[in-house]
Design a protein around this motif. Structure first.
Motif, PDB file in Angstrom:
ATOM      1  N   PRO A  51      13.083 -12.453  -2.929  1.00 52.77           N
ATOM      2  CA  PRO A  51      12.460 -12.462  -1.791  1.00 52.77           C
ATOM      3  C   PRO A  51      11.009 -12.074  -2.058  1.00 52.77           C
ATOM      4  O   PRO A  51      10.766 -11.543  -2.947  1.00 52.77           O
ATOM      5  N   ASP A  52      10.182 -12.448  -0.997  1.00 52.09           N
ATOM      6  CA  ASP A  52       8.949 -11.793  -0.875  1.00 52.09           C
ATOM      7  C   ASP A  52       9.079 -10.151  -0.668  1.00 52.09           C
ATOM      8  O   ASP A  52       9.987  -9.623  -0.002  1.00 52.09           O
ATOM      9  N   ALA A  53       7.990  -9.705  -1.341  1.00 58.87           N
ATOM     10  CA  ALA A  53       8.275  -8.251  -1.280  1.00 58.87           C
ATOM     11  C   ALA A  53       6.848  -7.578  -0.787  1.00 58.87           C
ATOM     12  O   ALA A  53       5.656  -7.956  -1.088  1.00 58.87           O
ATOM     13  N   TYR A  54       7.034  -6.486   0.180  1.00 53.73           N
ATOM     14  CA  TYR A  54       5.742  -6.096   0.599  1.00 53.73           C
ATOM     15  C   TYR A  54       5.932  -4.617   0.855  1.00 53.73           C
ATOM     16  O   TYR A  54       6.699  -3.895   0.795  1.00 53.73           O
ATOM     17  N   ARG A  55       4.668  -4.184   0.852  1.00 49.73           N
ATOM     18  CA  ARG A  55       4.518  -2.521   0.720  1.00 49.73           C
ATOM     19  C   ARG A  55       3.468  -2.175   1.801  1.00 49.73           C
ATOM     20  O   ARG A  55       2.314  -2.831   1.929  1.00 49.73           O
ATOM     21  N   VAL A  56       3.799  -1.513   3.019  1.00 46.85           N
ATOM     22  CA  VAL A  56       2.950  -1.144   4.179  1.00 46.85           C
ATOM     23  C   VAL A  56       2.655   0.336   3.867  1.00 46.85           C
ATOM     24  O   VAL A  56       3.836   1.134   4.095  1.00 46.85           O
ATOM     25  N   ALA A  57       1.542   0.523   3.471  1.00 47.32           N
ATOM     26  CA  ALA A  57       1.158   2.092   3.417  1.00 47.32           C
ATOM     27  C   ALA A  57       0.805   2.748   4.640  1.00 47.32           C
ATOM     28  O   ALA A  57       0.858   1.960   5.895  1.00 47.32           O
ATOM     29  N   GLU A  58       0.859   4.192   4.568  1.00 48.54           N
ATOM     30  CA  GLU A  58       0.695   4.828   5.985  1.00 48.54           C
ATOM     31  C   GLU A  58      -0.675   4.467   6.578  1.00 48.54           C
ATOM     32  O   GLU A  58      -0.306   4.473   7.958  1.00 48.54           O
ATOM     33  N   ASP A  59      -1.495   3.924   6.137  1.00 50.61           N
ATOM     34  CA  ASP A  59      -2.848   3.672   6.907  1.00 50.61           C
ATOM     35  C   ASP A  59      -2.717   2.186   7.415  1.00 50.61           C
ATOM     36  O   ASP A  59      -3.651   1.745   7.915  1.00 50.61           O
ATOM     37  N   GLY A  60      -1.534   1.410   7.403  1.00 50.66           N
ATOM     38  CA  GLY A  60      -1.436   0.228   7.656  1.00 50.66           C
ATOM     39  C   GLY A  60      -1.836  -0.934   6.673  1.00 50.66           C
ATOM     40  O   GLY A  60      -1.496  -2.122   6.830  1.00 50.66           O
ATOM     41  N   SER A  61      -2.510  -0.485   5.774  1.00 47.08           N
ATOM     42  CA  SER A  61      -2.748  -1.611   4.460  1.00 47.08           C
ATOM     43  C   SER A  61      -1.423  -2.226   4.102  1.00 47.08           C
ATOM     44  O   SER A  61      -0.373  -1.520   3.876  1.00 47.08           O
ATOM     45  N   VAL A  62      -1.596  -3.490   3.742  1.00 45.69           N
ATOM     46  CA  VAL A  62      -0.409  -4.340   2.936  1.00 45.69           C
ATOM     47  C   VAL A  62      -0.689  -4.730   1.933  1.00 45.69           C
ATOM     48  O   VAL A  62      -1.876  -5.734   1.645  1.00 45.69           O
TER      49      VAL A  62
END
Length: 418
Positions: free
Chosen positions: A204-215
Motif C-alpha cells: 500500500p501507499d504509506a503515510y506519516r502525519v507528524a504532530e505539526d500536520g506535515s505529511v
C-alpha cells in the motif's frame, strides 16, 4: 439474542464489538449494525462440549464441520431477520468478536473469519456459524498457543459476531495512532476494499502525519484492487493512470490522523484502526490497542548507511524488529508448508493469517508485497520474528536453501552463501 452495536460491551460481545460500541457512543463514524452475542454461541454448542476437541487436525476439522452445520435457534433466526430489516436489508459485513480478541496483550489480528458482501438472513446465519467455527481453525489454535493462551476450559472459547452495513469503499486501509504525542501517525492505504491491505496482498501507499500536520508519503505501484460485485468480491486491475497516484491527498491524511487522535482518546491509548472512505465520508471499521509498534521507516536507498545496508543486500520495508540468520525457504502457498523447518526464513509473495502456524517455527519472514500494518506483520512483531516486507521478486532473487540474514529493523536481507 441480538444486541445493538451501540450497546455492545466486552463481557457479552467481545473486545472488537465493545470497541466499536464505545466509538458509536462517542459519536464517531462507525457503520450501523448489531451483534450476535456470546449467549447465542453458547446456546448453539451447549451439547457439543467443544473442550473435547484436543487439537489434533482431525478433531479440529470435526469441530468446525459440526459447528458450521448447526441450525441456529429459531429465536436467533427471527432476530437476525428483524435486525437486517431495520438496516434496510443491505449487503453486510460479518466479523468475529472473540473473547480474547483485540486486547492490549494479543490482537489475534486476522485469526478468525470475517465476511464481506453478505446478503440475506440465510447467508448471514451461515456466516455467523463460520465465524463461530473459526475458533477452531489451525491458525487460531496456533496463535493462541504461541501467545501463551493455550485453550483452557471450553467456556473460555467464546465468539460473538458483528453484523454491519457493508461499505463499498473507494479507498481503505489501516492507521496506527502514535504512542507519544511527538510521534507520527502511520497510515497505509489502497484503492477499493481494505482486505487488500490487512491481508498483505498489496503493497500500500504509506503515510506519516507528524504532530505539526506535515505529511510524508511513499507511493506504491498498486496494480490490483478488491471490490464488491453483487454478493461477490472481485479482484480488478487498477487503471494504469491510478496505479502510481497517491490514494490520499495531504488534507485527507491529516483528517484521518485527527480522527485517529479522537479514537485514541476514547479508547485510552494508541490504536490500530481499520478505516474506509465511501461516498466521500471516512468510516471506522475497527479499533484495537496497538500490541507491537513497527520499526521506523527505512531511509531512502540513496542515503542508507553502508554499515546498515551492505551493497549486496536486498532492501525492503522494515516490518518487525530484530536480526536472524537462517535457511531461506521459498513458500508460494500451503503446498509448500511441509517443507518449512524450525528456524527457516520464509520467503513468499505475501503472508496471510492462514499462515500463522508457520510463524510458530519460522526464524524470519521476507515478502514481496504487504505493509507494516498488515495482520501478518502485526503477528510477526507480537512473536518477535524479524520481517522485511515488499522486496520485489524476492522469491526469484533468493534461492531456496540459501543462508540469509534478515535485519527487520533496517529492512535488509543479505545472502551469505549466494
Amino acid at each position: 439474542m441480538i444486541v445493538p452495536l451501540k450497546e455492545a460491551v466486552a463481557d457479552t460481545c467481545g473486545g472488537k464489538a465493545a470497541a466499536l460500541g464505545a466509538l458509536l457512543r462517542a459519536g464517531l463514524p462507525v457503520p450501523d449494525g448489531f451483534v450476535v452475542p456470546f449467549a447465542a454461541y453458547l446456546a448453539a454448542v451447549r451439547d457439543l462440549d467443544p473442550g473435547r476437541f484436543a487439537g489434533e487436525p482431525d478433531d479440529l476439522d470435526a469441530a468446525r464441520r459440526t459447528i458450521e452445520a448447526r441450525t441456529l435457534h429459531a429465536a436467533v433466526i427471527d432476530a437476525l431477520g428483524r435486525a437486517l430489516d431495520e438496516l434496510g436489508d443491505p449487503p453486510v459485513a460479518v466479523r468475529s468478536s472473540a473473547a480474547k480478541e483485540d486486547t492490549g496483550q494479543a490482537s489475534a489480528a486476522g485469526q478468525h473469519d470475517s465476511f464481506l458482501a453478505v446478503h440475506g438472513a440465510g447467508e448471514v446465519a451461515r456466516a455467523v456459524r463460520a465465524c463461530w467455527a473459526s475458533l477452531f481453525s489451525p491458525r487460531a489454535i496456533a496463535y493462541r498457543a504461541a501467545s501463551g493462551h493455550d485453550d483452557g476450559p471450553s467456556g473460555e472459547l467464546l465468539m460473538a459476531v458483528i453484523v454491519q452495513r457493508h461499505l463499498d469503499a473507494e479507498a481503505a486501509g489501516v492507521m496506527f495512532t502514535p504512542a507519544d504525542p511527538d510521534d507520527a501517525t502511520r497510515i497505509e492505504a489502497c484503492w477499493g476494499l481494505g482486505p487488500s491491505v490487512v491481508e498483505g496482498k498489496v503493497t500500500p501507499d504509506a503515510y506519516r502525519v507528524a504532530e505539526d500536520g506535515s505529511v510524508t508519503r511513499t507511493v506504491a505501484d498498486k496494480r490490483r484492487r478488491l471490490d464488491r460485485r453483487g454478493a461477490r468480491l472481485v479482484v480488478r486491475d487498477v487503471p494504469a493512470a491510478d496505479r502510481n497516484q497517491p490514494v490520499l491527498d495531504d488534507v485527507t491524511a491529516r483528517r484521518l490522523a485527527e480522527l485517529g487522535r479522537r479514537i485514541a482518546a476514547v479508547r485510552g491509548g494508541p490504536q490500530d484502526v481499520e478505516w474506509a472512505i465511501a461516498g466521500g465520508r471516512t468510516w471506522v471499521l475497527q479499533a484495537r490497542p496497538v500490541t507491537a509498534a513497527p520499526p521506523p521507516p527505512a531511509s531512502p536507498p540513496g542515503v542508507r548507511d553502508a554499515t546498515v545496508a551492505p551493497a549486496a543486500a536486498l532492501t525492503g520495508t522494515p516490518g518487525s524488529h530484530g536480526t536472524v540468520t537462517g535457511t531461506a525457504r521459498i513458500v508460494r502457498g500451503p503446498g509448500d508448508f511441509a517443507r518449512v523447518r524450525p528456524g527457516d526464513v520464509l520467503v513468499c509473495p505475501f503472508t496471510d493469517p492462514a499462515w500463522t502456524p508457520l510463524l510458530r517455527i519460522a526464524g524470519g519472514v521476507v515478502t514481496e508485497a504487504g505493509g507494516v500494518l498488515s495482520h501478518a506483520a502485526i503477528v510477526a512483531r507480537e512473536h518477535a520474528i524479524p520481517a522485511v516486507l515488499g522486496i520485489p521478486n524476492a522469491t526469484g532473487r533468493l534461492r531456496d536453501g540459501t543462508v540469509v540474514t534478515v535485519d527487520g529493523t533496517a529492512g535488509t536481507v543479505t545472502a551469505t552463501n549466494a
